[in-house]
Enzyme design. Structure first.
Site, PDB file in Angstrom:
ATOM      1  N   CYS A  37       1.549  -0.756   1.623  1.00 46.72           N
ATOM      2  CA  CYS A  37       2.291  -1.341   0.495  1.00 46.72           C
ATOM      3  C   CYS A  37       1.369  -1.521  -0.702  1.00 46.72           C
ATOM      4  CB  CYS A  37       2.899  -2.679   0.930  1.00 46.72           C
ATOM      5  SG  CYS A  37       3.622  -3.640  -0.420  1.00 46.72           S
ATOM      6  N   CYS A  40       1.428  -4.852  -2.455  1.00 50.60           N
ATOM      7  CA  CYS A  40       0.756  -5.880  -1.631  1.00 50.60           C
ATOM      8  C   CYS A  40      -0.745  -5.876  -1.909  1.00 50.60           C
ATOM      9  CB  CYS A  40       0.990  -5.604  -0.143  1.00 50.60           C
ATOM     10  SG  CYS A  40       2.712  -5.680   0.371  1.00 50.60           S
TER      11      CYS A  40
END
Length: 287
Positions: A37, A40
């Site tokens: 991600c 993230c």
């Protein structure tokens, strides 16, 4: 493993102690993430900076959703990054997607005890006692010492507005970061500031109501009455005046009736039976 002591990697087994129990001492922000991600990974430096800046006033618990699939499923995590804030053993906030530092600070500041919180409580006590000058002086000093404490800024702006200093209130609100100005408390104060300006030095509300009754087509007078009612704590009467403007004079000040209704909703926190009722009436009027 993470090096900062207030950052921990959490598993299904450690979640009760690392998050639920620890949140009874300090707020715990849980970051649900994964290696693949990108947002993230971009979020992590911001989170690390906040942990360092707050110096133990909150803890960060990281859940790798690839390694902890059962925990992610149990918590119904559907998108990444997802962040949840826990306090006193329960989740109190959830935010989806990567966030700016100021947005996260604003979130944390609602739950983290800060040195300025005592001054804010003292100022509110002074205001409740009618000691507006002392409250303003205390908030001014606190704001000077903590200019990045957005809650202090909002308290100072609201106290300034209550004292009739609209210029000071506007300056304080305008200095806040854009995303903070979109928070409910700031939106409420901005709406109150706008209505205070529009109401001006109002006559008695009953006088304004009689004037509107005598001149129902005077949109400026009706708008002033609606603004004065909003300031005076009569939101339903204000909404009726603005709805009338929406229905009968959409061109007045570039659709001022509709905009004013939205501002009253903000003043009411955008929730509640009155807001829901007039949202439906607003929608029907726009058809």
């Amino acid at each position: 493993m993470n090096q900062l002591p207030d950052i921990s990697d959490v598993t299904s087994d450690s979640f009760p102690a690392a998050v639920l129990e620890r949140s009874r001492q300090v707020p715990v922000l849980v970051d649900y993430w994964a290696d693949w991600c990108g947002p993230c990974q971009m979020q992590m430096p911001v989170l690390q900076k906040l942990v360092a800046d707050y110096a133990g006033k909150f803890a960060l618990a990281k859940v790798n959703t690839d390694a902890e699939r059962a925990l992610a499923a149990q918590h119904n995590i559907r998108s990444l990054p997802t962040m949840r804030l826990f306090k006193d053993g329960a989740m109190v906030e959830e935010i989806l997607g990567a966030q700016t530092e100021s947005t996260l600070r604003n979130l944390l500041d609602r739950y983290v005890e800060r040195p300025s919180d005592q001054a804010r409580r003292q100022a509110q006590t002074l205001l409740d006692q009618g000691e507006h000058g002392q409250a303003l002086a205390l908030l001014a000093a606190t704001h000077a010492g903590a200019p990045d404490d957005h809650q202090v800024t909002l308290d100072y702006a609201e106290a300034s507005l209550a004292a009739g200093d609209t210029a000071q209130a506007e300056q304080l609100l305008g200095a806040l970061p854009f995303d903070v100005r979109q928070e409910p408390g700031a939106l409420r104060l901005a709406a109150l500031l706008e209505f205070t300006r529009a109401a001006g030095t109002t006559d008695d509300l009953a006088v304004l109501e009689r004037s509107v009754a005598a001149h129902p087509d005077d949109s400026a007078l009706r708008y002033r009455l609606g603004a004065a009612c909003a300031v005076a704590g009569r939101p339903e009467t204000a909404l009726e005046q603005f709805l009338y403007l929406l229905q009968h004079d959409r061109k007045f000040q570039d659709d001022a009736g509709r905009k004013a209704m939205l501002a009253v909703f903000a003043l009411l926190g955008n929730e509640g039976e009155l807001v829901n009722t007039y949202r439906r009436r607003l929608s029907a009027a726009l058809l």
